[in-house]
Design a protein around this motif. Structure first.
Motif, mmCIF file in Angstrom:
data_model
loop_
_atom_site.group_PDB
_atom_site.id
_atom_site.type_symbol
_atom_site.label_atom_id
_atom_site.label_comp_id
_atom_site.label_asym_id
_atom_site.label_seq_id
_atom_site.Cartn_x
_atom_site.Cartn_y
_atom_site.Cartn_z
ATOM 1 N N GLU A 17 0.846 -1.197 0.000
ATOM 2 C CA GLU A 17 0.000 0.000 0.000
ATOM 3 C C GLU A 17 0.875 1.239 0.000
ATOM 4 O OE1 GLU A 17 -3.456 0.127 0.122
ATOM 5 O OE2 GLU A 17 -3.588 -2.076 0.041
ATOM 6 N N GLY A 18 0.473 2.248 -0.752
ATOM 7 C CA GLY A 18 1.165 3.537 -0.721
ATOM 8 C C GLY A 18 2.265 3.633 -1.762
ATOM 9 N N GLN A 19 2.882 4.809 -1.819
ATOM 10 C CA GLN A 19 3.923 5.121 -2.786
ATOM 11 C C GLN A 19 5.143 5.643 -2.051
ATOM 12 O OE1 GLN A 19 3.902 4.729 -6.163
ATOM 13 N NE2 GLN A 19 1.960 3.647 -5.809
ATOM 14 N N GLY A 20 6.299 5.551 -2.684
ATOM 15 C CA GLY A 20 7.516 6.095 -2.093
ATOM 16 C C GLY A 20 8.535 5.003 -1.855
ATOM 17 N N GLU A 21 9.507 5.277 -0.993
ATOM 18 C CA GLU A 21 10.525 4.273 -0.695
ATOM 19 C C GLU A 21 9.863 3.097 0.024
ATOM 20 O OE1 GLU A 21 14.521 7.027 -0.325
ATOM 21 O OE2 GLU A 21 13.510 6.445 1.528
ATOM 22 N N PRO A 22 10.281 1.871 -0.303
ATOM 23 C CA PRO A 22 9.654 0.711 0.328
ATOM 24 C C PRO A 22 10.021 0.575 1.810
ATOM 25 C CG PRO A 22 11.024 0.049 -1.548
ATOM 26 C CD PRO A 22 11.272 1.500 -1.319
ATOM 27 N N LEU A 23 9.013 0.346 2.612
ATOM 28 C CA LEU A 23 9.181 -0.011 4.021
ATOM 29 C C LEU A 23 8.650 -1.438 4.120
ATOM 30 C CD1 LEU A 23 9.635 0.599 7.072
ATOM 31 C CD2 LEU A 23 7.357 1.634 7.112
ATOM 32 N N ILE A 24 9.576 -2.393 4.239
ATOM 33 C CA ILE A 24 9.192 -3.812 4.240
ATOM 34 C C ILE A 24 9.161 -4.318 5.671
ATOM 35 C CG2 ILE A 24 9.813 -6.133 3.451
ATOM 36 C CD1 ILE A 24 11.089 -4.939 0.997
ATOM 37 N N LEU A 25 8.030 -4.915 6.062
ATOM 38 C CA LEU A 25 7.811 -5.337 7.447
ATOM 39 C C LEU A 25 7.801 -6.869 7.528
ATOM 40 C CD1 LEU A 25 4.842 -2.881 8.205
ATOM 41 C CD2 LEU A 25 7.280 -2.437 8.423
ATOM 42 N N LEU A 26 8.670 -7.427 8.351
ATOM 43 C CA LEU A 26 8.777 -8.884 8.492
ATOM 44 C C LEU A 26 8.285 -9.319 9.874
ATOM 45 C CD1 LEU A 26 12.363 -9.460 6.977
ATOM 46 C CD2 LEU A 26 10.153 -9.444 5.776
ATOM 47 N N HIS A 27 7.272 -10.183 9.871
ATOM 48 C CA HIS A 27 6.681 -10.646 11.137
ATOM 49 C C HIS A 27 7.479 -11.813 11.715
ATOM 50 C CE1 HIS A 27 5.010 -14.197 9.132
ATOM 51 N NE2 HIS A 27 4.623 -13.404 8.142
ATOM 52 N N GLY A 28 7.147 -12.172 12.950
ATOM 53 C CA GLY A 28 7.879 -13.217 13.662
ATOM 54 C C GLY A 28 7.233 -14.589 13.539
ATOM 55 N N LEU A 29 7.629 -15.481 14.419
ATOM 56 C CA LEU A 29 7.280 -16.899 14.330
ATOM 57 C C LEU A 29 5.776 -17.160 14.405
ATOM 58 C CD1 LEU A 29 8.325 -19.735 14.063
ATOM 59 C CD2 LEU A 29 8.836 -19.777 16.482
#
Length: 256
Positions: A17-29
């Motif tokens: 979602e959204g535009q611009g530099e990527p903010l990639i979110l990695l979830h846990g176990l």
């Protein structure tokens, strides 16, 4: 999961979602994409917020490891051709983010770790129960948070459902053991990227001293502690978490 469309490309499933530099979110176990719902809405105004569904239980047993997940994230980033990435990980997701930044630094602009494994953790692997022990799962889920009320019935049911499958339990133990085995230690000091560390003062899984050790090892890092907060600050205190992250991102140099 929330009201966002899950996109698919090749074998990858993700929200973007959204535009611009990527903010990639990695979830846990035991993470779900919903762990980051408060970041998705907030940051997608100025960034391209990307939440890949990590195949924690879908890789073959040989690749069910921190390394296997890192390879998956690497292929995902290459497939989508993201550049100038702000890579954020919680818990095991932080461990994957660290390993990825060490192996493939070229696309990573900044690293954000919150309650990350990679140096030390009190894992689930230590005393994994027999299947079907709902009370145990409830207690373990409550331990993730400072406020046990954060472990809603919905969340506990989700974890319980995952752990009621025998092969899942085998894979969860494999991942937990891999995280302990894949201790990065001094290697972490090779990270050059500006790094933000956000830690709960009441994190019992990766306690505050772990945040301090990351801060000591990563030269270009800043560390923030949040009171009355456990292992998942982005869920438990999203307002404060987002404020710290936004300030950090705004102060980074603009890419050419």
């Amino acid at each position: 999961m929330m009201n966002y469309e899950i996109k698919q490309q090749d074998k990858f499933r993700f929200i973007e979602e959204g535009q611009g530099e990527p903010l990639i979110l990695l979830h846990g176990l035991f993470g779900e994409l919903s762990n980051f719902k408060d970041q998705l809405g907030y940051f997608s105004r100025h960034y391209r917020v990307v939440l890949p569904l990590l195949p924690l239980l879908d890789l073959d047993l040989l690749h069910t490891s921190v390394g296997g997940l890192q390879k998956y994230v690497h292929k995902f980033i290459e497939t989508r051709d993201y550049q100038d990435i702000h890579l954020l990980g919680n818990s095991l997701g932080g461990h994957v983010a660290l390993l990825h930044t060490l192996k493939h630094p070229e696309r990573i602009k900044s690293l954000i770790l919150t309650g990350s494994s990679g140096l030390f953790e009190n894992g689930m692997g230590d005393s994994y129960p027999k299947r079907g022990d709902y009370e145990y799962i409830r207690r373990k889920t409550e331990l993730t948070f400072y406020d046990p009320a954060m472990a809603t019935k919905e969340l506990v049911d989700e974890v319980y459902a995952i752990t009621s499958n025998r092969l899942n339990v085998v894979k969860i133990i494999a991942l937990a053991k891999s995280a302990i085995r894949n201790n990065l230690g001094e290697e972490v000091s090779q990270i050059q990227q500006p790094t933000l560390l956000i830690w709960g003062n009441n994190d019992t899984i990766t306690p505050p001293f772990v945040g301090k050790e990351f801060h000591r090892l990563i030269q270009n890092s800043e560390l923030h502690f949040i009171d009355k907060c456990g292992h998942a600050p982005m869920m438990e205190v999203p307002g404060e978490f987002n404020e710290i992250l936004e300030k950090f991102l705004k102060e980074l140099p603009v890419s050419a």
